[in-house]
Design a protein around this motif. Structure first.
Motif, PDB file in Angstrom:
ATOM      1  N   ARG A 106      -0.496   4.648   0.069  1.00  0.00           N
ATOM      2  CA  ARG A 106      -1.136   5.865   0.597  1.00  0.00           C
ATOM      3  C   ARG A 106      -0.654   6.225   2.009  1.00  0.00           C
ATOM      4  O   ARG A 106      -0.875   7.334   2.483  1.00  0.00           O
ATOM      5  CB  ARG A 106      -2.653   5.690   0.618  1.00  0.00           C
ATOM      6  CG  ARG A 106      -3.283   5.677  -0.754  1.00  0.00           C
ATOM      7  CD  ARG A 106      -3.632   7.090  -1.213  1.00  0.00           C
ATOM      8  NE  ARG A 106      -4.089   7.078  -2.596  1.00  0.00           N
ATOM      9  CZ  ARG A 106      -4.537   8.156  -3.221  1.00  0.00           C
ATOM     10  NH1 ARG A 106      -4.612   9.318  -2.608  1.00  0.00           N
ATOM     11  NH2 ARG A 106      -4.910   8.080  -4.471  1.00  0.00           N
ATOM     12  N   THR A 107      -0.104   5.232   2.713  1.00  0.00           N
ATOM     13  CA  THR A 107       0.518   5.510   4.004  1.00  0.00           C
ATOM     14  C   THR A 107       1.978   5.075   3.899  1.00  0.00           C
ATOM     15  O   THR A 107       2.314   4.209   3.097  1.00  0.00           O
ATOM     16  CB  THR A 107      -0.150   4.703   5.140  1.00  0.00           C
ATOM     17  OG1 THR A 107      -0.402   3.371   4.674  1.00  0.00           O
ATOM     18  CG2 THR A 107      -1.473   5.323   5.552  1.00  0.00           C
ATOM     19  N   ARG A 108       2.859   5.673   4.714  1.00  0.00           N
ATOM     20  CA  ARG A 108       4.276   5.318   4.604  1.00  0.00           C
ATOM     21  C   ARG A 108       4.471   3.841   4.911  1.00  0.00           C
ATOM     22  O   ARG A 108       5.156   3.124   4.193  1.00  0.00           O
ATOM     23  CB  ARG A 108       5.102   6.154   5.552  1.00  0.00           C
ATOM     24  CG  ARG A 108       6.582   5.924   5.330  1.00  0.00           C
ATOM     25  CD  ARG A 108       7.436   6.433   6.466  1.00  0.00           C
ATOM     26  NE  ARG A 108       7.391   7.891   6.516  1.00  0.00           N
ATOM     27  CZ  ARG A 108       7.689   8.582   7.610  1.00  0.00           C
ATOM     28  NH1 ARG A 108       8.050   7.938   8.709  1.00  0.00           N
ATOM     29  NH2 ARG A 108       7.618   9.891   7.611  1.00  0.00           N
ATOM     30  N   ASN A 109       3.832   3.377   5.994  1.00  0.00           N
ATOM     31  CA  ASN A 109       3.835   1.958   6.334  1.00  0.00           C
ATOM     32  C   ASN A 109       2.412   1.577   6.702  1.00  0.00           C
ATOM     33  O   ASN A 109       1.531   2.424   6.721  1.00  0.00           O
ATOM     34  CB  ASN A 109       4.792   1.702   7.503  1.00  0.00           C
ATOM     35  CG  ASN A 109       6.237   2.021   7.158  1.00  0.00           C
ATOM     36  OD1 ASN A 109       6.894   2.827   7.794  1.00  0.00           O
ATOM     37  ND2 ASN A 109       6.725   1.407   6.099  1.00  0.00           N
ATOM     38  N   THR A 110       2.194   0.300   6.982  1.00  0.00           N
ATOM     39  CA  THR A 110       0.864  -0.146   7.390  1.00  0.00           C
ATOM     40  C   THR A 110       0.899  -0.435   8.887  1.00  0.00           C
ATOM     41  O   THR A 110       1.623  -1.333   9.322  1.00  0.00           O
ATOM     42  CB  THR A 110       0.474  -1.414   6.593  1.00  0.00           C
ATOM     43  OG1 THR A 110       0.407  -1.075   5.202  1.00  0.00           O
ATOM     44  CG2 THR A 110      -0.884  -1.947   7.047  1.00  0.00           C
ATOM     45  N   LEU A 111       0.142   0.337   9.651  1.00  0.00           N
ATOM     46  CA  LEU A 111       0.123   0.137  11.105  1.00  0.00           C
ATOM     47  C   LEU A 111      -0.641  -1.151  11.402  1.00  0.00           C
ATOM     48  O   LEU A 111      -1.814  -1.277  11.082  1.00  0.00           O
ATOM     49  CB  LEU A 111      -0.551   1.332  11.789  1.00  0.00           C
ATOM     50  CG  LEU A 111      -0.566   1.291  13.324  1.00  0.00           C
ATOM     51  CD1 LEU A 111       0.849   1.330  13.897  1.00  0.00           C
ATOM     52  CD2 LEU A 111      -1.383   2.442  13.896  1.00  0.00           C
ATOM     53  N   LEU A 126      -3.505  11.607   9.756  1.00  0.00           N
ATOM     54  CA  LEU A 126      -3.894  10.226  10.058  1.00  0.00           C
ATOM     55  C   LEU A 126      -3.492   9.816  11.472  1.00  0.00           C
ATOM     56  O   LEU A 126      -3.924   8.772  11.971  1.00  0.00           O
ATOM     57  CB  LEU A 126      -3.235   9.268   9.048  1.00  0.00           C
ATOM     58  CG  LEU A 126      -3.556   9.535   7.572  1.00  0.00           C
ATOM     59  CD1 LEU A 126      -2.769   8.574   6.687  1.00  0.00           C
ATOM     60  CD2 LEU A 126      -5.051   9.396   7.291  1.00  0.00           C
ATOM     61  N   VAL A 159       1.775  10.750   7.999  1.00  0.00           N
ATOM     62  CA  VAL A 159       0.894  11.861   7.625  1.00  0.00           C
ATOM     63  C   VAL A 159       0.174  12.362   8.882  1.00  0.00           C
ATOM     64  O   VAL A 159      -0.558  11.604   9.530  1.00  0.00           O
ATOM     65  CB  VAL A 159      -0.181  11.397   6.606  1.00  0.00           C
ATOM     66  CG1 VAL A 159      -1.062  12.558   6.183  1.00  0.00           C
ATOM     67  CG2 VAL A 159       0.481  10.733   5.399  1.00  0.00           C
ATOM     68  N   GLU A 176       0.839  -1.206   0.000  1.00  0.00           N
ATOM     69  CA  GLU A 176       0.000   0.000   0.000  1.00  0.00           C
ATOM     70  C   GLU A 176       0.869   1.250   0.000  1.00  0.00           C
ATOM     71  O   GLU A 176       1.843   1.319   0.734  1.00  0.00           O
ATOM     72  CB  GLU A 176      -0.927   0.001   1.223  1.00  0.00           C
ATOM     73  CG  GLU A 176      -1.788   1.247   1.379  1.00  0.00           C
ATOM     74  CD  GLU A 176      -2.699   1.509   0.178  1.00  0.00           C
ATOM     75  OE1 GLU A 176      -3.377   0.576  -0.272  1.00  0.00           O
ATOM     76  OE2 GLU A 176      -2.708   2.661  -0.320  1.00  0.00           O
TER      77      GLU A 176
END
Lengths: 335, 335, 335, 335
Positions: free
Chosen positions: A245-250, A279, A276, A243
């Motif tokens: 849209r976010t730097r990483n996936t939490l 978020l 971001v 993905e």
């Protein structure tokens, strides 16, 4: 540990294996089926090398039953570990804390101003980077020793305990006044560094690597604990996926999973995970709702001019609004 | 670097941004469209912080044109880097080598026996672990200094240059007789260690982290090169994905991609990538076919009793058969 | 299947479980250890629901021994499956083929010209999309029935059998003249479509989904085979990872892994995997070296003006050069 | 769209490109820098093929500014879409709902009992599978038409609207009494099926594929909306990563990201994401806290004997407790 043997395993080979296992001090439980033979290993299997077993010609597969970590394991330590700092602030076992501050320490006025603002909003621990791990050798690498000095000043000024990142054991002597030592995601498996932390008496916050499993995170925590320092917290800060849209996936399911398998406090870092600012508050609320023991959040008094990671920093006002909601949700959160 | 401004960006804000960019010494190229304004940054943009730009209210998005690495970049260094070892063995620029040896150095007879076998099969460099990064603190951590001593002995005996892993800069003094220093995947972003390697005059083989992009791999190589040591090779050894039939997923497209963007030699490690001995030869052939400059392969004279990673070690016979095919394929490989 | 019971499992619960398993017709093998009880399930366990077992309070974990696919399983079908087309062209069991052609069929002259060029270079099967799966509803969706008509024309003109993608079982009647039906990655788990393919008598090429394991790929192949159509080939075309320099990550270790666990032919698609024409030849060579049974490659006579995926299409000249090297490598490839 | 040209692009080629772009009706904005030329494309660029541009010899890179979806895009539709069912229940725009029920419809008493229980606990929509996508062809495939009949009965009995999965457009005639049609993760890019849904007048819940980006999810929603049916909800249900302690990784940052880029309601499925009942309530709370518009949760009156996915089903009691906390958190959730 359960060893499944291949169909064609001959009796001599099986006996040889059984002897070699028995000599390691484990108890065997052999069950012979029509097609397969299964050997159950009971007792302390930590000295049995799974890779060695898998390499044997007669072995089909090997399955671990016990996790490869012990001191970090809830099976052997039912009660939650509670980390208590010098000024009495506690994390874990029902004690929830907000850790906040800038990505990098930049100036005295900046760190003190931010410290005062986050304290007013309910943060109880101050974060701030002095030694900064940067992907590029040409990027700002932090103020180093001077940054630690400014953090100490902010600690004295506000009474907030401080957490900051250690990147090299050679710097340890500079960290005397630091309350919690942070080990970054990129050093989660820097085993030589972890061994050094096992020898000191100071809480450690260990961040999960970007592609590390929760089991590996706890096995790295075990490196510190095996050395004698059991004051460890683990931190999820986003993993790498496809993905964009976010730097990483939490990975928030890490919170309830970790609470089931370890007694160590679980901290969530929504700032680095998302990258971001907008978020961060929703993910901080979500982390609280699913049972995180602490949040670590980037706050900057002037995000647009921050020397690093400004894009993910909240203003003190945004942080205060987030903190208000976090406190409202906290009583209904679940573990 | 291209900055796309938001629709509603006001003129004052735009002017403010332009001044601040100009003061960093970059040249601007502004194009005003009906809906969006685009600012192109030309010249040396390495000091412009992308995160800071993204944090600005008026910025929609920022796109880098130039890679964040320079010394490792083929744009600025068209010719292949060729690493030449003391005994004249070369890697890169059309010089292909096979590196082979056991996961861990165990005994004098083991390392010498394996060294002789792989040399006979065509390997020109000997690998062997003395300091071993192990996920668990309870696993065998390598022979350490004694392992280095045994490697030296095998070098003297066979004439093969040696490569072994360094995990802590504090151990550097022990590595005098080592020909290539290997930095493992878990330390790819151990920036303090990379900085130390920049100060020495010895070839470095830098392994890609399990969740690192090729760009990050080269930016880590840049850490070493920026310090003055330009003898760097990069190594793909498998990345983490959801697939469970192999330990990691060997990303062979890394070979042609790296050859396009960097001049550094590209090495492939099929042993750690797959974790299964039977899969090593086909992947070694594949790596050769798509243009790898070297292979690094685990070979053990008694895989079933190896102290670590036996499951992925070839026997000397399997290695010899593999080497025979590698040599046959080599003339038709592609770059 | 091996069921590991929890420490505290009481005897009544265990007896209840054993009865219920026996009633499903499987044979049990119970081994009682000091801390854990292990139940081995032997015989046909395909009707035992792993999820149901995992849900039981007394169960710690369940491990499958047998793969969930049978007809596709090499354990029960040792010999390689060989797909033979009407004109005698064979794939699998040592028969290697190159499949080539444009992403989309565009015009009569385009498809015939490309067909003639790839045939001259050694391709034996023609590919070309008529129904195109496109991420966006606004992108070119293929010529549909008209595209199939043009493919037939090219087949008549050149004698090359044709392969093209089916997206909807309702279109099947149009595919009479098609030699191999391709099922795209996005439909790998469109089970209703797979069931329809089980009812026809035509070879199927099933592409691996972007996030599917090799076991899932074979279990989807099993859907087709369970219906009665055993002419299935499986195709690796790149999986999703965090790397951004290639469109997807080509998982070439899939080739030797699949050859070990299935008897079905394994096809590699380097064009969709990489998305970049320059990377296609080296990856095609690599796929050949590690034992692929066929390559499927995009070739266009005018890549820059192709209606779709021009970026990844080779020119006929590039393809001819690639084919020359593939043939040279083939004798030394490994399985 | 921004096109960055290569350094060596010659003037004739540039003019040719400009003409061809102008002929597609877009407005150009050319900025010539010292080293690079940049062409900005303004206006409606949905007909410009990014792949075609990338294939051009003179193009260095192309960057999209506008998302490839329009009807689903918040830029062009600022207000939240609110889905209103026949009985007046609303989802989105501040209307939060809990959807609950069994994985599979099994018997009349089962579905009615569960429906009554979840209604009592606050659920307002009933879920239940009739056509089940199962990885293995040998697994229980659902009751089919009979399952739909039982769902209708439960709807009549309890007044709860129903949601169930459609796997094949050929089954649509059976779905008259269904209130929301669910499209599963495996069919997210079954474009032929999506096109059929564009022609009906019924809300659709579209689940994210296991390896699909949020942009692809919305572009698939666009397939339905482009056909005329704008009643679409999107659902995050876990993505594939390397972590093995949960079945998938629930990407909760999808909630705030989706709310920023689309006006469609966002639903979270914690049951399929985690695959473990104990993890469902904490993740449901987290989803609520970060702003989900609805939750879809599996509840079974006898999880241990459920015909599918019992391991992830809550008991009615667990669901009731979860619902109580969800309602408490809701007022402080964030969007």
């Amino acid at each position: 540990m359960i060893i499944l043997l291949k169909k064609n395993a001959n009796q001599t080979q099986i006996e040889h294996l059984k002897e070699s296992l028995t000599s390691m001090g484990v108890q065997l439980n052999v069950s012979v089926g029509q097609s397969h033979t299964i050997i159950g290993l009971l007792g302390d299997t930590s000295r049995v090398d799974i890779d060695m077993l898998n390499a044997l010609e007669i072995v089909e597969s090997v399955q671990r039953i016990q996790e490869p970590f012990k001191k970090a394991n809830r099976r052997f330590h039912e009660d939650d570990t509670i980390i208590e700092l010098e000024n009495g602030v506690k994390i874990g076992g029902g004690n929830f804390q907000m850790i906040a501050g800038p990505c990098s320490v930049e100036t005295e006025s900046q760190i003190i101003e931010v410290a005062q603002a986050v304290k007013a909003a309910g943060a109880t621990i101050l974060r701030g980077g002095a030694f900064k791990p940067r992907t590029s050798p040409y990027a700002f690498q932090g103020l180093g020793a001077e940054g630690l000095r400014l953090l100490s000043k902010a600690k004295k000024e506000t009474g907030l305990p401080i957490i900051t990142e250690l990147m090299d054991a050679a710097h340890l002597s500079l960290f005397d006044d630091v309350d919690i030592i942070q080990i970054g995601a990129r050093n989660m498996q820097n085993f030589e560094l972890l061994k050094q932390l096992g020898k000191i008496n100071k809480p450690v916050l260990l961040k999960r690597g970007l592609a590390n499993t929760l089991q590996e995170l706890l096995t790295s925590a075990e490196y510190v604990m095996a050395g004698g320092n059991e004051q460890v917290m683990v931190c999820e800060r986003g993993i790498r996926t496809f993905e964009t849209r976010t730097r990483n996936t939490l990975d928030l399911s890490a919170v309830p999973v970790l609470h089931r398998i370890t007694h160590l406090p679980v901290v969530i870092d929504p700032s680095h995970a998302t990258g971001v600012a907008k978020l961060v508050p929703p993910m901080a609320l979500a982390a609280t709702a699913c049972g995180a023991d602490a949040l670590i959040v980037e706050v900057h008094n002037d995000p647009a001019h921050a020397l690093c990671d400004g894009a993910q920093s909240l203003t003190p006002e945004d942080f205060a609004e987030m903190a208000r909601r976090v406190k409202a949700i906290l009583p209904y959160s679940m573990r």
